[in-house]
Design an enzyme around this catalytic site. Structure first.
Site, mmCIF file in Angstrom:
data_model
loop_
_atom_site.group_PDB
_atom_site.id
_atom_site.type_symbol
_atom_site.label_atom_id
_atom_site.label_comp_id
_atom_site.label_asym_id
_atom_site.label_seq_id
_atom_site.Cartn_x
_atom_site.Cartn_y
_atom_site.Cartn_z
ATOM 1 N N LEU A 214 0.824 -1.214 0.000
ATOM 2 C CA LEU A 214 0.000 0.000 0.000
ATOM 3 C C LEU A 214 0.852 1.256 0.000
ATOM 4 C CD1 LEU A 214 -2.520 -1.145 2.734
ATOM 5 C CD2 LEU A 214 -3.043 -0.863 0.323
ATOM 6 N N GLY A 215 2.065 1.119 0.484
ATOM 7 C CA GLY A 215 2.943 2.280 0.562
ATOM 8 C C GLY A 215 4.247 1.845 1.196
ATOM 9 N N SER A 216 5.190 2.802 1.256
ATOM 10 C CA SER A 216 6.450 2.420 1.901
ATOM 11 C C SER A 216 7.089 3.638 2.547
ATOM 12 C CB SER A 216 7.396 1.820 0.878
ATOM 13 O OG SER A 216 7.685 2.772 -0.108
ATOM 14 N N CYS B 138 7.725 -1.416 4.597
ATOM 15 C CA CYS B 138 6.577 -1.133 3.740
ATOM 16 C C CYS B 138 5.259 -1.394 4.454
ATOM 17 C CB CYS B 138 6.669 -1.954 2.461
ATOM 18 S SG CYS B 138 6.493 -3.699 2.762
ATOM 19 N N VAL B 139 4.185 -0.903 3.850
ATOM 20 C CA VAL B 139 2.846 -1.132 4.388
ATOM 21 C C VAL B 139 2.119 -2.079 3.444
ATOM 22 C CG1 VAL B 139 0.659 -0.078 5.046
ATOM 23 C CG2 VAL B 139 2.795 1.115 5.532
ATOM 24 N N LYS C 253 1.999 -2.352 8.745
ATOM 25 C CA LYS C 253 3.301 -1.701 8.597
ATOM 26 C C LYS C 253 4.345 -2.739 8.996
ATOM 27 C CE LYS C 253 4.638 3.085 9.408
ATOM 28 N NZ LYS C 253 4.355 4.286 10.197
ATOM 29 N N ASP D 66 3.524 15.470 12.843
ATOM 30 C CA ASP D 66 3.772 15.172 11.429
ATOM 31 C C ASP D 66 2.465 15.280 10.634
ATOM 32 O OD1 ASP D 66 5.195 14.570 9.179
ATOM 33 O OD2 ASP D 66 5.552 12.465 9.665
HETATM 34 P P1 ADP Z 1 5.851 6.810 7.242
HETATM 35 O O1 ADP Z 1 6.123 6.887 8.686
HETATM 36 O O2 ADP Z 1 6.947 6.191 6.467
HETATM 37 O O3 ADP Z 1 5.442 8.122 6.647
HETATM 38 P P2 ADP Z 1 3.053 6.036 7.047
HETATM 39 O O4 ADP Z 1 2.429 5.551 8.290
HETATM 40 O O5 ADP Z 1 2.763 7.440 6.670
HETATM 41 O O6 ADP Z 1 4.628 5.806 7.124
HETATM 42 O O7 ADP Z 1 2.648 5.055 5.852
HETATM 43 C C1 ADP Z 1 3.250 5.116 4.583
HETATM 44 C C2 ADP Z 1 2.233 4.835 3.481
HETATM 45 O O8 ADP Z 1 1.608 3.564 3.669
HETATM 46 C C3 ADP Z 1 1.086 5.816 3.454
HETATM 47 O O9 ADP Z 1 1.385 6.946 2.711
HETATM 48 C C4 ADP Z 1 -0.044 5.011 2.834
HETATM 49 O O10 ADP Z 1 0.080 4.995 1.421
HETATM 50 C C5 ADP Z 1 0.229 3.596 3.347
HETATM 51 N N1 ADP Z 1 -0.555 3.384 4.573
HETATM 52 C C6 ADP Z 1 -0.175 3.610 5.842
HETATM 53 N N2 ADP Z 1 -1.143 3.319 6.709
HETATM 54 C C7 ADP Z 1 -2.195 2.895 5.987
HETATM 55 C C8 ADP Z 1 -3.532 2.461 6.309
HETATM 56 N N3 ADP Z 1 -3.952 2.386 7.570
HETATM 57 N N4 ADP Z 1 -4.346 2.128 5.306
HETATM 58 C C9 ADP Z 1 -3.938 2.207 4.018
HETATM 59 N N5 ADP Z 1 -2.710 2.602 3.656
HETATM 60 C C10 ADP Z 1 -1.833 2.936 4.618
HETATM 61 MG MG MG Z 2 3.863 9.251 6.512
#
Ligand code: ADP
Ligand code: MG
Length: 616
Positions: free
Chosen positions: A341-343, A348-349, A366, A458
């Site tokens: 979903l993201g990283s 990664c997530v 996460k 943040d």
């Molecule tokens: P970081 O600390 O690296 O910024 P984040 O918690 O912001 O990490 O998560 C990074 C990415 O993962 C997000 O931008 C999103 O795309 C995806 N993500 C994080 N949490 C969720 C969630 N609960 N549901 C869907 N996607 C998520």
């Molecule tokens: Mg973030």
């Protein structure tokens, strides 16, 4: 639910004609002196009270069925404000042009009217019964969704009332009223087969009286010669308070025998009874994503509300599930998908599914990089500890942590992704009012954090995730801190990898973080949202931004951003934290703007922009 005119300083709310005249006298009786008040006879209407040649003039302003406002015989305008603006340039039949607003003297708030409290009670009851919410979950639903729910109620509510009997004959109505006790004021509402109009049948002195309900050209309902209302439920609620031409006021509902008993809720005088079928209780267990809402009968376009999704309340709000709640989750209950979903720096997530006692829920996981050192693990555990203490519809909830192949933080899923990406990819489809709605939700979540004494540190569009187009949640508590009970800020010993463009001056200069510095970040997040995902401060580097701010400069108003919203951003960027508003104030400001644009048009906030375009 404030009025479309609630932000106007010359709007007095529900005051009488003579009170209006008193205020005009106090303000000097100059020609063209005017004020606006609520009309007591038609819901959503106003009266313009003004002075000319030392005489008073009162002009009723009607709200048309299409949501516009007009003085009889005059042009239509999209809101009361626009109407007043027009008449300040052109008398167009009035005694003279509007010259000087007679503003409320300081300390005089506008007077909420009977309709306001009626509407408030209905919205509350409707949400309580439709989504079975109580306590904070109920309060937050009211605050965030009042305009949507009001629209829902306005079009369909009477069909769910115990006193609504559908299409029955006059004889059948009498039979039903005469059966059982026959107290004065026992009543029912029925539809007449001929030309599908309505009638009210009422007992008084053991006799049934029938009243025709007329609908005028604009669609408003009234008993002959009576007060006009936009909807039948409003008419009935009003007739419970005042006979308004009936032989007696409406007192006791004669319940429709065809409504399944047990689900029938009878009302006390002011709260309303709503019968809600299971079909109306639209879902609750379906996943937030991929869900296409069923249209509700009688409603043209329905949209999914936050309360309709599975992530409005915590999965542990079910007492059965709560029994199993612990910080550490069992690996075998967790299925991890390949989908990323993201990283971030941490790893990664991933998408996944978590098996609970009664249901399976979609989760975002996460996952820490496998070669994780203790320090990184500790960081994630800190994040988990923070999230563990939070429970709000507008904050991504943590389900728990799982220690297996690596350390994992399991969260509820917000499949719409980060706000800035969503907005930049859907620029043409998302009206400004939708952006206001989402930023209002972020304000609700931040107000909750402020109340709990947490600082986020943040807050940025990248950390606002969407459940869907109308539902945002704050995420990423990686930098967050819980403040001690008597501390108002957190002091960082050393500066780290900080998002400087989102940070208030005191964060950068003194490493002081508070809810007030989160408010600064909220202002930057608003700017990102109203630019549909642009990068703040263009190509400037962190240190350049600092000197830009020190010089008293601020980012410009994004194109097409409402003036009210830019003003709020500027308030968030107040240099001294002592003078900056807190989230309680920020939420109130954006809420009242959000409600005002939602109230302006019958069609709902989504249509606002088109309505605007159609107005002169
Ligand atoms: P970081 O600390 O690296 O910024 P984040 O918690 O912001 O990490 O998560 C990074 C990415 O993962 C997000 O931008 C999103 O795309 C995806 N993500 C994080 N949490 C969720 C969630 N609960 N549901 C869907 N996607 C998520
Ligand atoms: Mg973030």
């Amino acid at each position: 639910m404030p009025d479309a005119a609630s932000h106007l300083p010359f709007f007095y709310g529900s005051i009488s004609r003579s009170e209006a005249e008193e205020y005009l006298k106090l303000a000097g009786m100059s020609d063209g002196l005017f004020l606006l008040r609520q009309c007591l006879r038609s819901l959503g209407g106003y009266v313009l009270s003004m002075v000319h040649n030392l005489q008073f003039y009162h002009y009723p302003i009607e709200r048309q069925l299409n949501g516009t406002y007009a003085i009889a015989g005059g042009k239509a305008h999209c809101g009361p404000e626009e109407l007043c603006e027009f008449y300040s340039k052109d008398a167009d039949g009035l005694c003279c042009t509007l010259r000087k607003p007679c503003n409320r003297p300081s300390g005089v708030e506008f007077q909420p009217g009977i309709f306001d409290s009626m509407r408030n009670n209905m919205v509350r009851e409707y949400i309580r019964q439709t989504w079975k919410l109580e306590g904070d979950a109920l309060e937050q639903a009211i605050i965030s969704q009042a305009p949507q729910v009001e629209k829902l109620i306005a079009t369909t509510a009477h069909e769910k009332m115990s006193w609504y009997h559908g299409t029955i004959t006059r004889e059948e109505a009498e039979r039903r009223l005469y059966s059982g006790a026959q107290p004065d004021g026992k009543f029912l509402l029925r539809e007449r087969k001929e030309n599908s109009t309505y009638a009210l049948s009422l007992i008084y002195g053991k006799t049934v009286y029938h009243y025709r309900i007329d609908q005028d050209k604009s669609g408003k309902y009234a008993i002959p010669e009576g007060t006009k209302f936009d909807t039948l439920w409003q008419l009935v609620e009003y007739l419970k308070l005042k006979p308004d031409g009936l032989i007696y006021f409406l007192k006791e509902s004669c319940p429709n025998p065809n409504m399944p008993s047990g689900e029938l809720i009878l009302q006390a005088s002011f709260t309303l009874s709503l019968f809600l079928s299971q079909a109306q209780r639209r879902l609750g267990t379906l996943n937030a994503d991929g869900y296409t809402p069923e249209p509700i009968a009688g409603l043209g376009k329905s949209r999914i509300l936050p309360m309709d999704t599975s992530v409005y309340e915590s999965p542990y709000s079910d007492p059965e599930e709560l029994k199993d709640k612990k910080l550490f989750l069992k690996r075998e209950q967790l299925m991890i998908d390949e989908v990323e979903l993201g990283s971030g720096n941490f790893g990664c997530v991933r998408k996944g599914v978590y098996k609970m006692r009664k249901k399976q829920i979609d989760v975002a996981i996460k996952v820490l990089k496998s070669n994780n050192e203790k320090a990184v693990k500790d960081e994630m555990m800190k994040e988990a500890q923070i999230m563990h203490q939070l429970d709000n519809p507008y904050i991504v909830r943590m389900i728990g942590v799982c220690e297996a192949e690596s350390l994992m933080l399991v969260m509820e899923m917000a499949s719409g992704g980060p706000l800035h990406k969503f907005l930049s990819s859907k620029r043409d489809e998302i009206p400004v009012s939708n952006v206001v709605e989402l930023m209002h939700q972020v304000a609700i979540g931040m107000k909750y954090l402020e109340e709990k004494n947490f600082v986020h540190r943040d807050l940025a569009a990248r950390n606002v995730l969407l459940v869907n187009q109308h539902y945002a949640k704050i995420s990423d508590f990686g930098l967050s801190k819980a403040l001690a009970a008597d501390d108002s800020y957190y002091k960082a010993r050393t500066a780290g990898k900080w998002p400087l463009k989102w940070y208030a001056p005191e964060c950068i200069l003194y490493h002081k973080f508070s809810s007030k510095s989160d408010v600064w970040s909220y202002g930057v997040t608003m700017w990102e949202a109203f630019t549909y995902g642009q990068k703040p401060y263009k190509k400037m580097k962190g240190p350049e931004v600092i000197s830009f701010i020190e010089q008293g400069k601020r980012m410009e108003c994004p194109p097409d951003c409402p003036a009210e919203m830019y003003k709020l951003m500027q308030q968030c960027w107040t240099y001294k934290w002592e003078d900056r508003p807190g989230f309680a104030a920020v939420e109130t400001i954006i809420r009242s703007y959000y409600y005002s644009i939602a109230a302006k048009t019958e069609k709902g906030p989504e249509e606002e922009d088109k309505t605007k375009a159609a107005c002169p």
